[in-house]
Design a protein around this motif. Sequence first.
Motif, PDB file in Angstrom:
ATOM      1  N   UNK A   1      63.110  64.016  58.847  1.00 44.39           N
ATOM      2  CA  UNK A   1      61.959  63.824  57.973  1.00 44.39           C
ATOM      3  C   UNK A   1      61.610  65.161  57.344  1.00 44.39           C
ATOM      4  N   UNK A   2      61.272  65.162  56.069  1.00 40.88           N
ATOM      5  CA  UNK A   2      60.899  66.412  55.414  1.00 40.88           C
ATOM      6  C   UNK A   2      59.757  66.190  54.434  1.00 40.88           C
ATOM      7  N   UNK A   3      58.702  66.982  54.571  1.00 40.88           N
ATOM      8  CA  UNK A   3      57.605  66.954  53.601  1.00 40.88           C
ATOM      9  C   UNK A   3      57.330  68.343  53.044  1.00 40.88           C
TER      10      UNK A   3
ATOM     11  N   UNK B   1      63.380  73.507  49.588  1.00 44.05           N
ATOM     12  CA  UNK B   1      64.649  73.067  50.170  1.00 44.05           C
ATOM     13  C   UNK B   1      65.336  74.214  50.896  1.00 44.05           C
ATOM     14  N   UNK B   2      65.682  73.968  52.148  1.00 41.44           N
ATOM     15  CA  UNK B   2      66.490  74.907  52.927  1.00 41.44           C
ATOM     16  C   UNK B   2      67.789  74.182  53.256  1.00 41.44           C
ATOM     17  N   UNK B   3      68.867  74.617  52.599  1.00 45.78           N
ATOM     18  CA  UNK B   3      70.143  73.940  52.800  1.00 45.78           C
ATOM     19  C   UNK B   3      70.698  74.228  54.191  1.00 45.78           C
TER      20      UNK B   3
ATOM     21  N   UNK C   1      66.442  69.744  43.540  1.00 48.17           N
ATOM     22  CA  UNK C   1      66.665  69.977  44.961  1.00 48.17           C
ATOM     23  C   UNK C   1      67.153  68.721  45.671  1.00 48.17           C
ATOM     24  N   UNK C   2      66.692  67.549  45.251  1.00 47.05           N
ATOM     25  CA  UNK C   2      67.217  66.312  45.838  1.00 47.05           C
ATOM     26  C   UNK C   2      68.718  66.210  45.614  1.00 47.05           C
ATOM     27  N   UNK C   3      69.153  66.516  44.415  1.00 44.30           N
ATOM     28  CA  UNK C   3      70.584  66.456  44.110  1.00 44.30           C
ATOM     29  C   UNK C   3      71.353  67.497  44.916  1.00 44.30           C
TER      30      UNK C   3
ATOM     31  N   UNK D   1      60.911  60.750  51.932  1.00 46.41           N
ATOM     32  CA  UNK D   1      60.877  62.030  52.662  1.00 46.41           C
ATOM     33  C   UNK D   1      62.093  62.251  53.573  1.00 46.41           C
ATOM     34  N   UNK D   2      63.312  62.061  53.074  1.00 40.26           N
ATOM     35  CA  UNK D   2      64.474  62.299  53.950  1.00 40.26           C
ATOM     36  C   UNK D   2      64.675  63.779  54.204  1.00 40.26           C
ATOM     37  N   UNK D   3      65.135  64.116  55.405  1.00 36.97           N
ATOM     38  CA  UNK D   3      65.492  65.486  55.734  1.00 36.97           C
ATOM     39  C   UNK D   3      66.993  65.688  55.582  1.00 36.97           C
TER      40      UNK D   3
END
Length: 323
Positions: free
Chosen positions: A52-54, A58-60, A107-109, A308-310
């Motif tokens: 989960x990410x809110x 973005x930390x790859x 960042x989603x991509x 909110x996917x991690x």
Amino acid sequence: MKPMTLQFSTTLPCLTRFLTSPVKMKAVHQCLLFYFTLLSVTVLCHGNDQFFNDDGNLVLPGWDPTVWMAGIEDFRTLSLVSIPGSHDSMALYGGPEAKHQAWSLKDQLRAGIRFLDLKVFGLGNTLYVMQGVRYEHITLKDVLDTTRAFLAEFKSEAVLIRVQPESFEKNTVNQMVQSLIGNDQNVWVNPGMPSMGQVRGKIVFLQKSTFTLGIPFIETNGQSNEKVSSIKDKDSQLMKQLNGATEACGGDNAVVTYTSGSGFGTFWGMFLTPKRVAERVNPWLNHYLKQFYPNQPRPCKGIIAMDFPGVDLIQTVINLNWW
């Protein structure tokens, strides 16, 4: 959270300074203590796993999700690929009931998301991306431009887009989208199911109802925004939907499962915002999907559109494609 590598030249500037001058051990120890304390706080705040990410930053992870589709064989039918996606992809603003994502589109991509879910409202010559009655500070043209730029750089990838017309004259949305596309050969609008090799570097539209561009798809739950009064019931429902997705994979339709939900409008779930649902559902989803890892081959689950996917949950979905 994946192991972090500390680079002296950038991450520990104070240590670098001491290593290039006469060593002052006490100061070095203080410097190390500061940074490792900071790292420990980060781990405690974010946990060891990112299902989960809110956090909007973005930390790859240690692996690179940017080009994960490069590992999919060209001959594989697109409907046989398990694809991580986002529900209400541009819903980054508003109150607890309105927000569904934390990361920007770019960042989603970069994080590996390859399915975008967009509701649009046509006004004049512009298609605005909406969430209910809220404008999400981006137009469909902006989305297409950002996605095209990403695909121009990472040609092994493909991005699937669902457009849901919210206009009063919904049929005009097709014409407006077609106008935005023009003669772009890197946009797939055909109804036939392509192979992975046919759509590399391309935007792939999905069609349903009044939006008629692209490949047809089916939803395993019939509607994208389920009312949730019990997380346990939601988990059971998702299990049935994802089992159904496996049965439907590989056909002439793409298969989409929405894991999102909200308790708004229910009595027992009145405090279950999309974020709260995702906090509980995403770890369960990760565990459920990983149970199939010993299978050879691992089952296809189609497109899984999440709130909110991690990065670790995204990786779990991606890894269903290999064994």
